[in-house]
Enzyme design. Structure first.
Site, PDB file in Angstrom:
ATOM      1  N   TRP A 299       0.734  -1.290  -0.044  1.00  0.00           N
ATOM      2  CA  TRP A 299       0.034  -0.068  -0.017  1.00  0.00           C
ATOM      3  C   TRP A 299       0.557   1.447   0.052  1.00  0.00           C
ATOM      4  CZ3 TRP A 299      -4.528  -0.264  -1.715  1.00  0.00           C
ATOM      5  CH2 TRP A 299      -5.341  -1.603  -1.542  1.00  0.00           C
ATOM      6  N   GLU A 300       2.162   1.140   0.349  1.00  0.00           N
ATOM      7  CA  GLU A 300       3.083   2.250   0.329  1.00  0.00           C
ATOM      8  C   GLU A 300       3.951   2.166  -1.021  1.00  0.00           C
ATOM      9  OE1 GLU A 300       2.457   4.736   2.291  1.00  0.00           O
ATOM     10  OE2 GLU A 300       1.570   4.120   3.868  1.00  0.00           O
ATOM     11  N   GLY A 301       3.649   1.558  -2.079  1.00  0.00           N
ATOM     12  CA  GLY A 301       4.485   1.272  -3.085  1.00  0.00           C
ATOM     13  C   GLY A 301       5.215   2.598  -3.519  1.00  0.00           C
TER      14      GLY A 301
ATOM     15  N   ARG B 214      -7.013  -0.654   1.852  1.00  0.00           N
ATOM     16  CA  ARG B 214      -6.128  -0.946   2.822  1.00  0.00           C
ATOM     17  C   ARG B 214      -6.650  -1.330   4.024  1.00  0.00           C
ATOM     18  NH1 ARG B 214      -0.743   2.550   3.859  1.00  0.00           N
ATOM     19  NH2 ARG B 214       0.050   1.460   5.800  1.00  0.00           N
TER      20      ARG B 214
END
Length: 200
Positions: A60-62, A188
């Site tokens: 989710w924090e790519g 998320r």
């Protein structure tokens, strides 16, 4: 500060040693790299996020917004009215990040590792000695990394009280940015709740 890629260091050490690593070898080498990078280590016995928790955060924090040369460029928050906070790498934000900020992948990885220790500590302080599985801890760290609200969230209070079903249901309430529900946050939170509910 000079940053390092860990894999080449581990590969070189493996060649020098002429064998694979034991768990102790990995821990010692990780400690040496952390010291070189100036990464603050958690106190002995502190809870750490598992590989599954880190994979969830990385999902989710790519590391988006890549330049042609592979470096990473800061970008404005797509859900806020003023673009703040500016973000780079694995969801990193702060006063040192804004328009024009460029990082290497190694810088992004090092910042994530340093910040992760801070968020793990925040979760540990918030939940105290409450009974917590590894999956629950990982989900709470992911939540805190994204929201920064582990200390005030109702889900934390419910978790500490042992109401795990109630705590899991609270994740889905944290889907708003600037008062607007965001599909990315909804998805998320669903992943975090699923991890929180997963048996140890």
């Amino acid at each position: 500060m000079t940053t390092f890629q860990r894999k080449p260091i581990f590969d070189a050490a493996r060649v020098l040693m002429g064998r694979g690593f034991t768990r102790s070898d990995i821990d010692l080498l990780d400690d040496a790299i952390d010291e070189a990078l100036g990464i603050e280590k958690p106190k002995t016995g502190a809870r750490r996020t598992s590989a599954a928790g880190i994979a969830l955060m990385h999902k989710w924090e790519g590391c988006g917004k890549r330049c042609d040369d592979g470096s990473l460029q800061a970008y404005p928050d797509p859900g806020s009215s003023n673009g703040k906070p500016w973000t780079i790498g694995w969801g990193s934000t702060g006063p040192d990040i804004g328009p024009g900020t460029i990082w290497t992948q190694a810088q992004a990885d090092a910042r994530f590792e340093r910040d992760l220790v801070k968020f793990e500590r925040g979760v540990s302080l918030a939940i105290g000695d409450a009974l917590t599985t590894q999956n629950q801890f990982d989900a709470l760290v992911s939540f805190h990394y994204n929201t920064g609200e582990i200390g005030s969230a109702t889900l934390t209070k419910l978790h500490v009280a042992g109401d795990y079903a109630g705590a899991a249901a609270e994740f889905g309430k944290w889907i708003y940015n600037d008062g607007k529900p965001m599909n990315g946050l909804r998805n998320r939170r669903a992943d975090e709740a699923a991890l929180y509910r997963r048996a140890a």
